[in-house]
Motif scaffolding. Structure first.
Motif, PDB file in Angstrom:
ATOM      1  N   HIS A  27       0.780  -1.002  -0.006  1.00  0.00           N
ATOM      2  CA  HIS A  27       0.076  -0.089   0.066  1.00  0.00           C
ATOM      3  C   HIS A  27       0.904   1.267  -0.179  1.00  0.00           C
ATOM      4  CE1 HIS A  27      -3.534  -2.495   0.844  1.00  0.00           C
ATOM      5  NE2 HIS A  27      -2.907  -3.116   1.404  1.00  0.00           N
ATOM      6  N   TYR A  28       0.409   2.317  -0.713  1.00  0.00           N
ATOM      7  CA  TYR A  28       1.228   3.612  -0.762  1.00  0.00           C
ATOM      8  C   TYR A  28       0.333   4.690  -0.271  1.00  0.00           C
ATOM      9  CZ  TYR A  28       4.144   1.077  -3.948  1.00  0.00           C
ATOM     10  OH  TYR A  28       5.234   0.101  -4.395  1.00  0.00           O
ATOM     11  N   GLU A  29       0.834   5.584   0.451  1.00  0.00           N
ATOM     12  CA  GLU A  29       0.197   6.735   1.081  1.00  0.00           C
ATOM     13  C   GLU A  29      -0.425   7.706   0.180  1.00  0.00           C
ATOM     14  OE1 GLU A  29      -0.768   6.925   4.062  1.00  0.00           O
ATOM     15  OE2 GLU A  29       0.308   4.986   4.930  1.00  0.00           O
ATOM     16  N   ASN A  30       0.275   7.964  -0.824  1.00  0.00           N
ATOM     17  CA  ASN A  30      -0.130   9.143  -1.778  1.00  0.00           C
ATOM     18  C   ASN A  30       0.596   8.641  -3.167  1.00  0.00           C
ATOM     19  OD1 ASN A  30       2.832   9.832  -1.633  1.00  0.00           O
ATOM     20  ND2 ASN A  30       1.994  11.047   0.258  1.00  0.00           N
ATOM     21  N   MET A  31       0.323   9.695  -4.238  1.00  0.00           N
ATOM     22  CA  MET A  31       0.605   9.289  -5.449  1.00  0.00           C
ATOM     23  C   MET A  31       2.215   9.638  -5.753  1.00  0.00           C
ATOM     24  SD  MET A  31      -1.847   7.858  -7.158  1.00  0.00           S
ATOM     25  CE  MET A  31      -1.334   8.135  -8.710  1.00  0.00           C
ATOM     26  N   ALA A  32       2.747  10.340  -4.854  1.00  0.00           N
ATOM     27  CA  ALA A  32       4.081  10.745  -5.167  1.00  0.00           C
ATOM     28  C   ALA A  32       4.882   9.342  -4.722  1.00  0.00           C
ATOM     29  CB  ALA A  32       4.450  11.924  -4.128  1.00  0.00           C
ATOM     30  N   GLU A  33       4.573   8.528  -3.578  1.00  0.00           N
ATOM     31  CA  GLU A  33       5.014   7.446  -3.471  1.00  0.00           C
ATOM     32  C   GLU A  33       5.132   6.455  -4.618  1.00  0.00           C
ATOM     33  OE1 GLU A  33       3.896   5.840   0.186  1.00  0.00           O
ATOM     34  OE2 GLU A  33       4.783   7.334   1.499  1.00  0.00           O
ATOM     35  N   VAL A  34       3.921   6.407  -5.208  1.00  0.00           N
ATOM     36  CA  VAL A  34       3.477   5.526  -6.220  1.00  0.00           C
ATOM     37  C   VAL A  34       4.380   5.990  -7.472  1.00  0.00           C
ATOM     38  CG1 VAL A  34       1.664   4.929  -7.886  1.00  0.00           C
ATOM     39  CG2 VAL A  34       1.213   5.043  -5.572  1.00  0.00           C
ATOM     40  N   ALA A  35       4.839   7.276  -7.746  1.00  0.00           N
ATOM     41  CA  ALA A  35       5.576   7.791  -8.782  1.00  0.00           C
ATOM     42  C   ALA A  35       6.962   7.252  -8.586  1.00  0.00           C
ATOM     43  CB  ALA A  35       5.504   9.236  -8.864  1.00  0.00           C
TER      44      ALA A  35
END
Length: 443
Positions: A27-35
């Motif tokens: 799981h990722y907290e936000n889209m910045a971590e996903v990027a």
């Protein structure tokens, strides 16, 4: 229209990547971590995967009526090309307006004859990529009253030859009469050359922070601009301080601002460029630097070129302005000044070509010409003042209406007595009678 623009292909890839990782328990907290996590995967993704998400982004743009970016075959967007063309057009309009304002301001101030103008020319060995390999430069100062005042000439050693351009540099050195760049010695100090040019341009007003424009021929605008760019990049100077303008535009506005008669000056700017390209003083000796004079390449010297350009402008403007021509300042030393002035006075005193026995009038007075045909007094006066030439009569090579039938003799009557009979004989041409006897025609 949405508040935010449609997402790109990478955004849709991140959404899919986040969903795939969620199924795996990541799981990722936000889209910045996903990027950060999806970035390396996206860079290494195969074309088939990229195409899938690019199509999704394309459909999203079409949904919100976002125009699709178009590119040329070289990968440059059409919008970027249009922007460059618009900037070039705006720069050309600004240049024309600046030159007009410069000339008009000096005319109003009454200083048009004493205003200094700066000409510049450069010689380059070749163009290496986007830059020019400069080998020589000259800046010249002149005005209409004093003619050529002084100049700053410099032969430049560009140092090392760019890789792959040795042959082009060699051909350029032979054509321009320059030495090959010497890589064994330090190249010319561009910072010092730039400082000298700035001081040279400030001679008329040393307290002003705005430098006067530099004028050159249209085909030398880009090389001169690149030369200043090279010098400014080494000196950490702002290259926007220098305005490089076309000389023909200045020539056109300058001569038209001082003319007093309708037949003076140039009706079109292209005629000013044509006059400059004629290069009337091209083969005048003694105009080049010492190096080019010894190499018998004075024509290619930048010092000679700027002097010839200045002489061309002064030769056209001084008679109109009524300025006394000084040898060596307005024209070369060895020119017959009195002879040139007398010829120019004769040209100024000539009338235009006569039309239908009337003195020639300009096109703006065409209505006067039409009215004059109805005025018998003007017509009579014009006929008495104009010297009529004898009308040329065409003489045909033969007289017309000639009866050639009288000179034709009839052919005489011929009989058989006029032609000899063919007799048998030996050798060639004995006829056929001798051969018929040998043929056995009865069998």
């Amino acid at each position: 229209m949405p508040k935010k623009p449609p997402r790109n292909a990478f955004y849709f890839f991140m959404v899919d990547y986040r969903e795939q990782q969620r199924k795996k328990g990541i799981h990722y907290e936000n889209m910045a971590e996903v990027a950060n996590a999806a970035g390396p995967v996206w860079r290494d993704a195969p074309p088939s995967t990229r195409t899938k998400f690019e199509d999704m982004a394309k459909k999203a743009k079409q949904k919100y009526n976002v125009p699709e970016m178009k590119y040329t075959s070289t990968g440059i967007s059409l919008a970027e090309i249009e922007q460059r063309e618009r900037e070039a057009r705006e720069a050309q309009e600004a240049e024309l307006e600046d030159i007009k304002n410069l000339v008009t301001l000096n005319v109003v101030k009454g200083s048009i004859y004493t205003e200094d103008f700066y000409l510049m020319d450069v010689n380059f060995y070749c163009k290496a990529g986007t830059h020019y390999v400069i080998g020589e430069s000259t800046v010249l100062r002149f005005n209409l009253k004093d003619g050529i005042k002084d100049n700053y000439h410099e032969i430049i050693n560009p140092g090392s030859i760019p890789t792959g351009y040795a042959h082009d540099v060699k051909l350029g050195s032979q054509e321009l009469g320059l030495e090959m760049p010497d890589e064994t010695v330090p190249r010319s100090n561009y910072i010092q050359i730039l400082a000298t040019i700035i001081d040279y341009l400030k001679q008329q007003d040393s307290n002003s922070n705005i430098l006067p424009p530099i004028f050159t021929m249209p085909d030398k605008v880009l090389p001169v601009q690149d030369f200043f760019l090279q010098m400014c990049s080494r000196a950490a100077e702002d290259e926007s301080l220098f305005r490089i303008y076309k000389l023909d535009t200045l020539f056109y506005n300058l001569i038209n601002s001082i003319k007093t008669r309708g037949n003076e000056g140039f009706p079109k700017e292209s005629l000013a460029l044509t006059q400059l390209k004629k290069d009337l003083f091209k083969y005048t000796p003694g105009l080049g630097c010492e190096h080019h004079e010894e190499a018998d390449k004075s024509v290619e010297c930048t010092l000679s070129k700027v002097k010839r350009l200045a002489f061309t402008i002064l030769d056209s403007c001084c008679p109109i302005a009524g300025i006394d021509v000084v040898p060596g300042k307005h024209l070369p030393f060895d020119y017959d000044i009195q002879g040139i002035l007398s010829i120019k006075e004769q040209k100024k005193g000539r009338l235009a070509a006569s039309i239908a026995g009337l003195p020639g009038l300009s096109s703006s007075n065409s209505s006067v010409v039409n009215d004059s045909f109805n005025d018998s007094t003007l017509h009579t006066t014009a006929e008495s003042n104009v010297v009529k030439k004898e009308r040329r009569v065409h003489e045909p090579l033969r007289m017309p209406k000639t009866d050639f039938a009288q000179k034709v003799r009839l052919a005489p009557d011929l009989t058989e007595s006029n032609f000899p009979k063919l007799t048998a004989g030996h050798g060639r041409g004995r006829g056929l009678s001798g051969s018929f006897g040998k043929l056995k025609l009865d069998k």
